[in-house]
Motif scaffolding. Structure first.
Motif, PDB file in Angstrom:
ATOM      1  N   ILE A   1      -4.606  67.314  76.782  1.00  0.00           N
ATOM      2  CA  ILE A   1      -5.363  68.212  77.568  1.00  0.00           C
ATOM      3  C   ILE A   1      -5.243  69.452  76.702  1.00  0.00           C
ATOM      4  O   ILE A   1      -4.190  70.117  76.274  1.00  0.00           O
ATOM      5  CB  ILE A   1      -4.901  68.223  78.690  1.00  0.00           C
TER       6      ILE A   1
ATOM      7  N   VAL B   1      -9.631  75.478  76.145  1.00  0.00           N
ATOM      8  CA  VAL B   1     -10.766  75.844  75.286  1.00  0.00           C
ATOM      9  C   VAL B   1     -11.447  76.991  75.994  1.00  0.00           C
ATOM     10  O   VAL B   1     -11.171  77.491  77.033  1.00  0.00           O
ATOM     11  CB  VAL B   1     -11.667  74.783  75.029  1.00  0.00           C
TER      12      VAL B   1
ATOM     13  N   GLY C   1     -16.232  76.060  73.845  1.00  0.00           N
ATOM     14  CA  GLY C   1     -15.791  74.952  73.608  1.00  0.00           C
ATOM     15  C   GLY C   1     -14.334  74.900  72.320  1.00  0.00           C
ATOM     16  O   GLY C   1     -14.312  73.838  72.031  1.00  0.00           O
TER      17      GLY C   1
ATOM     18  N   ARG D   1     -10.696  75.256  70.825  1.00  0.00           N
ATOM     19  CA  ARG D   1      -9.503  75.447  71.279  1.00  0.00           C
ATOM     20  C   ARG D   1      -8.788  76.843  70.913  1.00  0.00           C
ATOM     21  O   ARG D   1      -9.149  77.604  69.918  1.00  0.00           O
ATOM     22  CB  ARG D   1      -8.497  74.356  70.174  1.00  0.00           C
TER      23      ARG D   1
ATOM     24  N   ARG E   1     -11.961  76.520  80.173  1.00  0.00           N
ATOM     25  CA  ARG E   1     -11.883  75.402  80.802  1.00  0.00           C
ATOM     26  C   ARG E   1     -10.847  74.377  79.839  1.00  0.00           C
ATOM     27  O   ARG E   1     -10.388  74.966  78.962  1.00  0.00           O
ATOM     28  CB  ARG E   1     -13.120  74.518  80.971  1.00  0.00           C
ATOM     29  N   TYR E   2     -10.446  73.282  80.412  1.00  0.00           N
ATOM     30  CA  TYR E   2      -9.579  72.466  79.573  1.00  0.00           C
ATOM     31  C   TYR E   2     -10.372  71.037  79.265  1.00  0.00           C
ATOM     32  O   TYR E   2     -11.185  70.805  79.958  1.00  0.00           O
ATOM     33  CB  TYR E   2      -8.422  72.087  80.370  1.00  0.00           C
ATOM     34  N   SER E   3     -10.209  70.599  78.190  1.00  0.00           N
ATOM     35  CA  SER E   3     -10.607  69.421  77.325  1.00  0.00           C
ATOM     36  C   SER E   3      -9.834  68.231  76.971  1.00  0.00           C
ATOM     37  O   SER E   3      -8.664  68.862  76.631  1.00  0.00           O
ATOM     38  CB  SER E   3     -11.586  70.046  76.300  1.00  0.00           C
TER      39      SER E   3
ATOM     40  N   VAL F   1      -8.744  65.906  74.066  1.00  0.00           N
ATOM     41  CA  VAL F   1      -9.017  65.670  72.781  1.00  0.00           C
ATOM     42  C   VAL F   1      -7.961  64.208  72.372  1.00  0.00           C
ATOM     43  O   VAL F   1      -7.151  64.168  72.821  1.00  0.00           O
ATOM     44  CB  VAL F   1      -8.704  66.817  71.827  1.00  0.00           C
TER      45      VAL F   1
END
Length: 75
Positions: A3, A6, A10, A12, A69-71, A73
């Motif tokens: 996690i 971003v 989008g 980082r 938000r968090y993404s 990867v």
């Protein structure tokens, strides 16, 4: 999977950015030392970071984004 934070585009941000040289903890330490009244030169010498980098971080020119938000990867 990992996690990461971003921005609104989008991309980082913070220590998970591919070109980040300093951890979020190191940045927090720099800001804390500045809040205690140390000069950029004193902080740079104590942390082994260039004075210009310390100044940019403390002024908000670097590491100034907050996560949108968090993404997830791949590592």
């Amino acid at each position: 999977m990992k996690i990461v934070a971003v921005n609104e585009k989008g991309q980082r941000i913070g220590e998970t950015h591919p070109q980040a040289k300093y951890s979020n903890g190191e940045v927090s330490l720099l800001l804390s030392l500045r809040d205690q009244g140390l000069t950029y030169s004193q902080i740079a010498q104590a942390c082994g970071i260039p004075k210009s980098t310390v100044a940019h971080i403390c002024r908000g020119a670097r590491r100034c984004q907050t996560p949108a938000r968090y993404s997830m990867v791949e590592r």
